[in-house]
Design a protein around this motif. Structure first.
Motif, mmCIF file in Angstrom:
data_model
loop_
_atom_site.group_PDB
_atom_site.id
_atom_site.type_symbol
_atom_site.label_atom_id
_atom_site.label_comp_id
_atom_site.label_asym_id
_atom_site.label_seq_id
_atom_site.Cartn_x
_atom_site.Cartn_y
_atom_site.Cartn_z
ATOM 1 N N ASN A 116 0.810 -1.218 0.000
ATOM 2 C CA ASN A 116 0.000 0.000 0.000
ATOM 3 C C ASN A 116 0.842 1.267 0.000
ATOM 4 O OD1 ASN A 116 0.967 -0.192 2.576
ATOM 5 N ND2 ASN A 116 -1.021 -0.176 3.592
ATOM 6 N N TRP A 117 2.092 1.152 -0.443
ATOM 7 C CA TRP A 117 2.953 2.329 -0.449
ATOM 8 C C TRP A 117 2.513 3.366 -1.475
ATOM 9 C CZ3 TRP A 117 5.877 4.402 3.009
ATOM 10 C CH2 TRP A 117 6.417 3.611 4.028
ATOM 11 N N VAL A 118 1.999 2.943 -2.614
ATOM 12 C CA VAL A 118 1.503 3.919 -3.586
ATOM 13 C C VAL A 118 0.367 4.722 -2.959
ATOM 14 C CG1 VAL A 118 0.351 4.241 -5.806
ATOM 15 C CG2 VAL A 118 2.221 2.601 -5.604
ATOM 16 N N THR A 119 -0.555 4.024 -2.291
ATOM 17 C CA THR A 119 -1.665 4.704 -1.622
ATOM 18 C C THR A 119 -1.155 5.617 -0.514
ATOM 19 O OG1 THR A 119 -3.244 2.953 -2.112
ATOM 20 C CG2 THR A 119 -3.739 4.369 -0.238
ATOM 21 N N ALA A 120 -0.247 5.119 0.317
ATOM 22 C CA ALA A 120 0.249 5.905 1.448
ATOM 23 C C ALA A 120 0.934 7.189 0.988
ATOM 24 C CB ALA A 120 1.207 5.065 2.283
ATOM 25 N N LEU A 121 1.589 7.124 -0.157
ATOM 26 C CA LEU A 121 2.352 8.276 -0.632
ATOM 27 C C LEU A 121 1.539 9.229 -1.500
ATOM 28 C CD1 LEU A 121 5.663 6.429 -1.567
ATOM 29 C CD2 LEU A 121 5.351 7.998 0.355
ATOM 30 N N TYR A 122 0.592 8.693 -2.299
ATOM 31 C CA TYR A 122 0.003 9.511 -3.359
ATOM 32 C C TYR A 122 -1.521 9.443 -3.460
ATOM 33 C CZ TYR A 122 4.890 9.080 -4.749
ATOM 34 O OH TYR A 122 6.266 9.068 -4.751
ATOM 35 N N GLU A 123 -2.195 8.655 -2.612
ATOM 36 C CA GLU A 123 -3.639 8.485 -2.732
ATOM 37 C C GLU A 123 -4.313 8.722 -1.383
ATOM 38 O OE1 GLU A 123 -3.197 5.135 -6.305
ATOM 39 O OE2 GLU A 123 -3.937 4.536 -4.329
ATOM 40 N N ILE A 124 -5.611 8.485 -1.323
ATOM 41 C CA ILE A 124 -6.348 8.644 -0.067
ATOM 42 C C ILE A 124 -6.008 7.471 0.850
ATOM 43 C CG2 ILE A 124 -8.621 8.760 1.004
ATOM 44 C CD1 ILE A 124 -9.684 9.912 -1.646
ATOM 45 N N ASP A 125 -5.338 7.758 1.928
ATOM 46 C CA ASP A 125 -4.870 6.722 2.848
ATOM 47 C C ASP A 125 -5.824 6.614 4.033
ATOM 48 O OD1 ASP A 125 -3.502 4.911 4.359
ATOM 49 O OD2 ASP A 125 -1.747 6.177 4.718
ATOM 50 N N LEU A 126 -6.547 5.498 4.093
ATOM 51 C CA LEU A 126 -7.511 5.267 5.171
ATOM 52 C C LEU A 126 -6.980 4.340 6.256
ATOM 53 C CD1 LEU A 126 -10.785 4.764 3.077
ATOM 54 C CD2 LEU A 126 -9.875 6.888 4.051
ATOM 55 N N SER B 227 -7.095 1.678 2.843
ATOM 56 C CA SER B 227 -8.113 0.645 2.755
ATOM 57 C C SER B 227 -8.985 0.714 3.999
ATOM 58 C CB SER B 227 -7.472 -0.732 2.636
ATOM 59 O OG SER B 227 -6.463 -0.909 3.632
ATOM 60 N N PHE B 228 -10.294 0.558 3.802
ATOM 61 C CA PHE B 228 -11.235 0.691 4.915
ATOM 62 C C PHE B 228 -11.581 -0.662 5.519
ATOM 63 C CE2 PHE B 228 -13.943 0.240 1.134
ATOM 64 C CZ PHE B 228 -14.897 -0.681 1.542
ATOM 65 N N MET B 229 -11.975 -0.620 6.795
ATOM 66 C CA MET B 229 -12.409 -1.813 7.510
ATOM 67 C C MET B 229 -13.926 -1.902 7.436
ATOM 68 S SD MET B 229 -9.757 -3.377 9.041
ATOM 69 C CE MET B 229 -10.343 -4.131 10.552
ATOM 70 N N ILE B 230 -14.440 -3.006 6.934
ATOM 71 C CA ILE B 230 -15.879 -3.183 6.803
ATOM 72 C C ILE B 230 -16.569 -3.148 8.177
ATOM 73 C CG2 ILE B 230 -15.709 -5.692 6.836
ATOM 74 C CD1 ILE B 230 -18.167 -3.600 4.748
ATOM 75 N N ASN B 231 -15.821 -3.476 9.244
ATOM 76 C CA ASN B 231 -16.395 -3.455 10.596
ATOM 77 C C ASN B 231 -16.981 -2.097 10.959
ATOM 78 O OD1 ASN B 231 -14.150 -5.387 10.364
ATOM 79 N ND2 ASN B 231 -14.795 -6.028 12.404
#
Length: 600
Positions: free
Chosen positions: A119-129, A159-163
């Motif tokens: 998830n490094w692409v997300t952590a660096l450049y996208e919405i990080d959940l 990434s979100f937790m469905i919980n």
């Protein structure tokens, strides 16, 4: 499934061995006391070492109890394994001598199913959940990112937790598009859940994908709907693919290279030197391989990897075979190909894992819902048999006991139609639920099972599995001890970024079946503790067994003279410490292909 925050945190790593032809075992008490003989690799016995480790436990993994006190490396090869007294002749002024002070050297940790760069692409450049667990925390992260990037044409992340979306009555309809529409309604938003099998999208994304209230569920997918039949924006498996095909964000080569660099740094910190990589860097596996090839040419690739393309429904066997064979040109010292990944089902928390018994009403899929494969079973079996006939290794995602059963049927067909073959190492990954009868079939068919040990304790996702399939069934997931006793071959994996790629945490869970985290490990978070295995069995899973899975056992996976120097150096002996202390162990050095790539 579970998620991780880079580099890794909680929400966030048996077999064959071969002694090198030059190895000479002369030690006492089970020690492998080996040196490199003249002529074996073109190096004489007087060759000097670049690195020497001494005064510790060298856990060779050749067999249980086989240890030494010193190890020497020259170039990218191991040239000595034996007693401290014998290593002196390999030392000169250019040798770096490292006193282990009672520490431990093991073969480099390996991960038998992972998605680099995670998830490094997300952590660096996208919405990080990944730092949130509640709806309000997700809303803030989404709003903050969009406010900082007002000119972007689309927004993706995870990434979100469905919980987070569970209702008071215990049901869980999942996330709703209305939350995203309030934040941004004119541009598409697509957010992945922790399993990466489901997405949460806004109305604009549904519109672009052509999904409305009358759109039927695609094969193997679920368009979640509310009580009025309206699509909610929560899409599972092949329904999620419908949006993925029209909503994306492009990243520059520099951004991708930066993500890979961050990933490699994180992996090295946790002692990882090799992976089975279902790669997700570029637009295709070939592009991914080119990225890794360029890194290797520049001396910057630290992970020895087997790279897998994913074969999806709609492809012909000819197209699939061409896909994997076209990657052969990338085979090198650090990269290998020849394996494909295929999905047999989805995930339990999405209600898309294929089960032999129905889900409960809490899954929200109605009565007698068993999950549905993304493949027509005949087409799935035909594809597996066709690829196996050509010598391709098959790596199947199978979570539910129904998917496991269907996959074993296909693997049995391979043997019947294509004959016995010594080099067949077909694999199933996850294998969360499995019947006793199918455990024996796994053993009889010599199937490799790449399992995620960090999933094997009672965490919040276990609670969701309990709600969806019932406590008795959910608490009997992952019967690892039964599988080993039946003769099954087990390799260790994380499925990162679904789970943090931290082998020491995974090994602790394998031994305790409880949480490995200090704030939890003294509480009752056990999940079928009778299925705990020994620390040695777990270490095998994350070293020599992944090497075997990846057809690399002649090069790595055990510490023997003549093998490549992929090593993990720890500050304590994890086979003899308090099991609760395994995850507290410090990685002192990670050595990849003879190079120190991490020093703690």
């Amino acid at each position: 499934m579970r998620t991780s925050i880079p580099p890794v945190s909680r929400r966030s790593f048996l077999g064959l061995s071969t002694l090198g032809a030059a190895a000479v075992a002369v030690g006492a008490a089970g020690c492998a006391n080996n040196s490199l003989n003249a002529g074996s690799t073109g190096s004489a016995i007087s060759d000097k070492a670049s690195i020497v480790f001494r005064n510790g436990t060298i856990q060779t993994m050749v067999k249980e109890g086989d240890t030494a006190a010193a190890l020497a490396v020259s170039g990218n090869k191991i040239i000595y394994v034996g007693e401290d007294s014998g290593v002196d002749e390999y030392i000169d002024d250019n040798t770096r001598v490292i006193d282990l002070d009672g520490g431990m050297v093991t073969p480099g940790f390996m991960d038998g199913h992972i998605h680099a760069p995670g998830n490094w692409v997300t952590a660096l450049y996208e919405i990080d959940l990944t730092k949130g667990t509640t709806i309000d925390e997700y809303k803030k992260a989404i709003s903050d990112f969009i406010a900082k990037h007002p000119d972007d044409k689309a927004y993706v992340g995870g990434s979100f937790m469905i919980n987070a979306f569970e209702q008071e009555d215990g049901t869980n309809p999942g996330p709703n598009k209305s939350i995203l529409d309030e934040i941004c309604s004119d541009k598409p938003i697509m957010l992945c859940d922790v399993s990466y099998h489901s997405v949460w999208v806004n109305s604009r994304a549904l519109e672009l994908a052509g999904i409305d209230n009358d759109t039927p569920n695609p094969t193997g997918g679920i368009i979640t709907r509310d009580a009025n039949g309206e699509a909610t924006g929560y899409l599972i498996d092949s329904a999620a693919t419908m949006v993925r095909e029209v909503v994306s964000v492009e990243h520059t080569d520099k951004e991708l290279e930066n993500a890979i660099d961050k990933y490699q740094q994180a992996a090295a910190k946790y002692g990882i030197t090799g992976i089975t990589n279902i790669s997700v860097v570029g637009a295709s596996t070939a592009q991914d391989c080119q990225f890794y090839t360029d890194l290797e040419k520049d001396g910057k690739l630290n992970l020895r990897m087997r790279v897998l393309p994913t074969i999806r429904p709609g492809m012909t066997a000819k197209e699939a075979l061409k896909t994997v064979k076209d990657l052969k040109k990338f085979d090198s010292n650090m990269i290998s190909t020849g394996t494909v990944k295929i999905y047999s089902d989805g995930v339990t928390e999405g209600g898309s894992a294929v089960m032999l018994e129905p889900y409960t009403s809490a899954a929200g899929k109605g009565d007698n819902w068993y999950g549905e494969s993304v493949w027509d079973q005949q087409e799935f079996s035909d594809m597996v048999a066709a690829l196996d006939k050509e010598g391709v290794q098959i790596h199947v995602h199978a979570i539910g006991d129904g998917a496991v059963h269907n996959t074993l049927d296909a693997y049995e067909r391979c043997v019947k139609e294509n004959g016995e073959r010594d080099d067949r190492r077909n694999t199933m990954t996850h294998v969360c639920a499995i019947t006793d009868e199918d455990i024996q079939r796994v053993a009889d068919l010599d199937i490799v099972c790449a399992l995620q040990f960090l999933w094997m304790y009672h965490d919040s996702l276990c609670d969701l599995e309990i709600a969806f399939v019932g406590e008795d069934r959910a608490m009997k997931f992952y019967p690892v001890k039964n599988m080993l006793e039946a003769g099954c071959f087990i390799s260790g994996a994380s499925d990162g970024p679904v789970t943090g790629y931290a082998p020491l945490e995974e090994i602790e869970v394998a031994v305790t079946r409880n949480s490995p985290y200090p704030e939890e490990e003294d509480t009752d978070m056990y999940r079928w503790p009778e299925q705990a295995i020994t620390a040695y069995q777990a270490l095998e899973a994350y070293t020599k067994n992944v090497a075997f899975e990846n057809y690399m056992e002649d090069k790595i996976g055990t510490l023997e003279v003549g093998k490549l120097a992929d090593l993990t150096v720890l500050d304590q002996d994890i086979l003899h410490c308090d099991p609760k202390k395994i995850s507290d162990t410090k990685v002192l050095f990670t050595v990849s292909d003879g190079r120190i790539v991490y020093e703690g």
